[in-house]
Design an enzyme around this catalytic site. Structure first.
Site, PDB file in Angstrom:
ATOM      1  N   HIS A 292      89.035 -47.454  42.258  1.00  0.00           N
ATOM      2  CA  HIS A 292      87.901 -46.847  42.968  1.00  0.00           C
ATOM      3  C   HIS A 292      86.799 -46.590  41.939  1.00  0.00           C
ATOM      4  O   HIS A 292      86.972 -45.751  41.063  1.00  0.00           O
ATOM      5  CB  HIS A 292      88.332 -45.534  43.627  1.00  0.00           C
ATOM      6  CG  HIS A 292      89.437 -45.702  44.625  1.00  0.00           C
ATOM      7  ND1 HIS A 292      89.198 -45.948  45.952  1.00  0.00           N
ATOM      8  CD2 HIS A 292      90.789 -45.693  44.486  1.00  0.00           C
ATOM      9  CE1 HIS A 292      90.354 -46.079  46.600  1.00  0.00           C
ATOM     10  NE2 HIS A 292      91.335 -45.922  45.726  1.00  0.00           N
TER      11      HIS A 292
ATOM     12  N   HIS B 272      96.524 -49.077  53.493  1.00  0.00           N
ATOM     13  CA  HIS B 272      96.818 -47.692  53.102  1.00  0.00           C
ATOM     14  C   HIS B 272      97.677 -47.132  54.229  1.00  0.00           C
ATOM     15  O   HIS B 272      97.190 -46.882  55.320  1.00  0.00           O
ATOM     16  CB  HIS B 272      95.498 -46.916  52.947  1.00  0.00           C
ATOM     17  CG  HIS B 272      95.688 -45.451  52.740  1.00  0.00           C
ATOM     18  ND1 HIS B 272      95.397 -44.824  51.551  1.00  0.00           N
ATOM     19  CD2 HIS B 272      96.144 -44.480  53.562  1.00  0.00           C
ATOM     20  CE1 HIS B 272      95.656 -43.527  51.659  1.00  0.00           C
ATOM     21  NE2 HIS B 272      96.112 -43.288  52.876  1.00  0.00           N
TER      22      HIS B 272
ATOM     23  N   ASP C 286      95.401 -47.497  41.229  1.00  0.00           N
ATOM     24  CA  ASP C 286      94.746 -46.591  42.184  1.00  0.00           C
ATOM     25  C   ASP C 286      93.837 -45.605  41.426  1.00  0.00           C
ATOM     26  O   ASP C 286      93.742 -44.429  41.787  1.00  0.00           O
ATOM     27  CB  ASP C 286      95.783 -45.851  43.046  1.00  0.00           C
ATOM     28  CG  ASP C 286      95.166 -45.183  44.269  1.00  0.00           C
ATOM     29  OD1 ASP C 286      93.958 -45.383  44.529  1.00  0.00           O
ATOM     30  OD2 ASP C 286      95.886 -44.446  44.960  1.00  0.00           O
TER      31      ASP C 286
ATOM     32  N   ARG D 124      83.560 -45.810  42.755  1.00  0.00           N
ATOM     33  CA  ARG D 124      82.650 -44.761  43.278  1.00  0.00           C
ATOM     34  C   ARG D 124      81.180 -45.149  43.407  1.00  0.00           C
ATOM     35  O   ARG D 124      80.352 -44.305  43.745  1.00  0.00           O
ATOM     36  CB  ARG D 124      82.741 -43.478  42.429  1.00  0.00           C
ATOM     37  CG  ARG D 124      84.147 -42.916  42.256  1.00  0.00           C
ATOM     38  CD  ARG D 124      84.743 -42.459  43.551  1.00  0.00           C
ATOM     39  NE  ARG D 124      86.014 -41.766  43.362  1.00  0.00           N
ATOM     40  CZ  ARG D 124      87.023 -41.824  44.238  1.00  0.00           C
ATOM     41  NH1 ARG D 124      86.913 -42.546  45.339  1.00  0.00           N
ATOM     42  NH2 ARG D 124      88.132 -41.158  44.022  1.00  0.00           N
TER      43      ARG D 124
ATOM     44  N   ASP E 149      91.165 -48.548  52.613  1.00  0.00           N
ATOM     45  CA  ASP E 149      91.911 -47.672  51.703  1.00  0.00           C
ATOM     46  C   ASP E 149      91.270 -46.294  51.547  1.00  0.00           C
ATOM     47  O   ASP E 149      90.054 -46.150  51.487  1.00  0.00           O
ATOM     48  CB  ASP E 149      92.074 -48.309  50.326  1.00  0.00           C
ATOM     49  CG  ASP E 149      92.940 -47.444  49.431  1.00  0.00           C
ATOM     50  OD1 ASP E 149      94.052 -47.111  49.856  1.00  0.00           O
ATOM     51  OD2 ASP E 149      92.496 -47.063  48.347  1.00  0.00           O
TER      52      ASP E 149
ATOM     53  N   HIS F  38      87.607 -38.198  40.078  1.00  0.00           N
ATOM     54  CA  HIS F  38      87.019 -37.063  40.799  1.00  0.00           C
ATOM     55  C   HIS F  38      86.358 -36.139  39.785  1.00  0.00           C
ATOM     56  O   HIS F  38      86.828 -36.008  38.661  1.00  0.00           O
ATOM     57  CB  HIS F  38      88.086 -36.284  41.565  1.00  0.00           C
ATOM     58  CG  HIS F  38      88.533 -36.960  42.817  1.00  0.00           C
ATOM     59  ND1 HIS F  38      87.734 -37.053  43.935  1.00  0.00           N
ATOM     60  CD2 HIS F  38      89.691 -37.584  43.127  1.00  0.00           C
ATOM     61  CE1 HIS F  38      88.390 -37.717  44.886  1.00  0.00           C
ATOM     62  NE2 HIS F  38      89.577 -38.065  44.417  1.00  0.00           N
TER      63      HIS F  38
ATOM     64  N   HIS G  65      93.697 -52.462  42.392  1.00  0.00           N
ATOM     65  CA  HIS G  65      93.387 -51.268  43.192  1.00  0.00           C
ATOM     66  C   HIS G  65      92.688 -50.191  42.354  1.00  0.00           C
ATOM     67  O   HIS G  65      93.333 -49.373  41.708  1.00  0.00           O
ATOM     68  CB  HIS G  65      94.699 -50.701  43.777  1.00  0.00           C
ATOM     69  CG  HIS G  65      94.506 -49.668  44.830  1.00  0.00           C
ATOM     70  ND1 HIS G  65      95.301 -49.593  45.954  1.00  0.00           N
ATOM     71  CD2 HIS G  65      93.610 -48.662  44.957  1.00  0.00           C
ATOM     72  CE1 HIS G  65      94.905 -48.588  46.713  1.00  0.00           C
ATOM     73  NE2 HIS G  65      93.887 -47.995  46.122  1.00  0.00           N
TER      74      HIS G  65
ATOM     75  N   HIS H 120     100.013 -49.009  47.050  1.00  0.00           N
ATOM     76  CA  HIS H 120     100.688 -47.846  46.452  1.00  0.00           C
ATOM     77  C   HIS H 120     101.906 -47.336  47.218  1.00  0.00           C
ATOM     78  O   HIS H 120     101.879 -46.228  47.742  1.00  0.00           O
ATOM     79  CB  HIS H 120      99.691 -46.701  46.215  1.00  0.00           C
ATOM     80  CG  HIS H 120      98.684 -46.444  47.313  1.00  0.00           C
ATOM     81  ND1 HIS H 120      99.049 -46.201  48.609  1.00  0.00           N
ATOM     82  CD2 HIS H 120      97.333 -46.398  47.285  1.00  0.00           C
ATOM     83  CE1 HIS H 120      97.959 -46.008  49.333  1.00  0.00           C
ATOM     84  NE2 HIS H 120      96.901 -46.126  48.559  1.00  0.00           N
TER      85      HIS H 120
HETATM   86 ZN   LIG Z   1      95.174 -45.601  49.343  1.00  0.00          ZN
END
Ligand SMILES: [Zn+2]
Length: 443
Positions: A79, A195, A321, A81, A168, A325, A77, A248
């Site tokens: 991200h 999610h 996860d 981007r 998600d 950012h 899991h 999560h």
């Molecule tokens: Zn999530």
């Protein structure tokens, strides 16, 4: 104007022809290995697993009594981007961040821009990452643009290499649509990664609803918002005979629901993040926006239940996860800041300090939660430490004491609550696809 943080540039070096991992603890449950061995790698393959090291060796040698060797760790899991927010992370910087944390494989979530909701985007990710040391497996969207309205073209995305489907970042609030997604995914034997959040209960809320949300006067997200959708999706899984993985999980109630579903024999699995088994909502008192993530950090009772779930096997996998950012997004007031923290580079340290050093889990358990189960859930081959197999390995030091700081990060983003947090356990090298990545020394 974007403030650019300095980004370390990594290299996936070509693996030398001969490598010796000398007198190290080797863990591979599938091969019944839990002993001090010497492992010889020749031409990218595991050539020998020896009780005693060779008398002489003319290749690169790694040796330390605190070193542990496992098949490469996998994070199901993350991200990355890309496409869309390459200022926060790219497939490339995300992969170096993963390698720096000790991972040789990841599954990347579809909340990109555009979303991973067409064959074209799946192909793009597969192509871009083909030569990386880190295996990057795209998870494609359940619904078009992750809007929760209409199913995405699942068949063609699976055909292109998507390993699971997920919206998600957002839940699928429409139960009828989730039912059809489960029925559909059954045809391909892929899991849905859920999610779990009832947005009617969580909208415009920013932290766990409990003692600290009252104290701080911040609108809280009740654990119920997660549990109600976990319960619904377990029922839909039973009804459809599909396969469901809960992302999560954060609350005691969710752990109990999944424990019961497993006892019933349903095909339900779940993951927990290092931050949820390490921290509680108390840290929000700092108003540090790097304590804001979704689901939120919950009470100590919830955290204890997550640890119990890890111990008894209710929780199948540990996943980060990893959610980069930009600094300016996170430099907002708590209630205006986005949810999410980075996690790839602190995961192994938190696993070692919080779970291994405390004897909550053993190295064999870590193999299950971080090597085998995540890959099995996604129908991926589990690499083996076995003569003749391709070398896909994580070597880490179980006793290294260190503190995480930005200067050692390969991520484009800096949003972690674990800066200056004391950790034990750090990756030394990862090896995969004929390449090697050496974790740089601390600065
Ligand atoms: Zn999530």
């Amino acid at each position: 104007m974007l403030k650019k943080s300095r980004v370390n540039k990594g290299t996936f070096e070509i693996l030398p022809k001969k490598v010796l991992l000398k007198n190290i603890r080797v863990i591979d449950n599938a091969e019944k290995l839990n002993a001090v061995k010497s492992v010889v790698i020749r031409n990218d393959k595991i050539a020998d697993i020896l009780d005693k090291p060779p008398a002489s060796f003319d290749g690169e040698t790694w040796e330390d009594k605190n070193f542990v060797l496992m098949p490469g760790l996998f994070d199901m899991h993350v991200h990355f981007r890309e496409p869309g927010r390459e200022d926060e992370e790219t497939l490339e910087t995300g992969s170096f961040t993963a390698a720096n944390g000790g991972f040789t494989g990841v599954a990347c979530m579809p909340n990109t821009d555009p979303a991973i909701d067409t064959q074209e985007v799946v192909n793009f990710i597969r192509e871009e990452t083909r030569d990386y040391l880190v295996d990057v497996h795209p998870v494609s969207a359940i619904t078009k643009a992750r809007e929760g309205k209409e199913l995405a073209p699942i068949a063609e995305m699976v055909e292109a290499g998507a390993v699971a489907i997920s919206d998600d970042g957002s839940p699928v609030m429409n139960a009828e649509l989730m039912r059809r997604a489960l029925e559909y995914s059954k045809m391909f034997d892929i899991p849905i990664l859920g999610h779990e959040e009832d947005t009617n209960l969580s909208k415009n809320r920013h932290m766990h609803e409990g003692f600290y949300s009252t104290k701080l006067g911040i609108q809280g997200i009740p654990a119920l918002s997660e549990e109600i959708i976990v319960a619904r999706d377990i029922m839909l899984t039973e009804f459809t005979g599909g396969r469901f993985h809960v992302c999560h999980i954060s609350s005691k109630g969710s752990v109990e629901l999944i424990r019961q579903a497993k006892a019933k024999g349903l095909k339900v699995t779940c993951e927990v993040t290092p931050h949820h088994f390490t921290l509680t909502d108390q840290v929000v008192e700092s108003y540090d926006t790097n304590t804001k993530m979704n689901p939120p950090l919950r009470s100590d009772e919830d955290r204890q239940a997550l640890i119990d779930g890890l111990k008894d096997g209710t929780i199948d996998a540990i996943a980060t996860d990893h959610a980069p950012h930009s600094i300016e997004e996170k430099e907002a007031e708590y209630i205006n800041a986005p949810f999410g923290i980075t996690g790839l580079e602190t995961a192994l340290g938190l696993i070692t300090s919080e779970l291994l050093d405390t004897k909550i889990l053993t190295l064999k358990d870590i193999y299950d939660r971080c090597v085998q189960n995540p890959r099995k859930i996604l129908n991926l081959d589990v690499p083996k430490i076995k003569t003749g197999e391709n070398a896909n390995l994580t070597l880490f030091s179980q006793k290294e004491n260190w503190t995480y700081n930005d200067s050692i990060s390969f991520s484009k983003s800096r949003n972690t609550p674990f800066t200056n947090h004391p950790l034990t356990g750090r990756s030394v090298v990862v090896i995969n696809k004929g390449k090697i990545f050496k974790t740089p020394p601390l600065k």
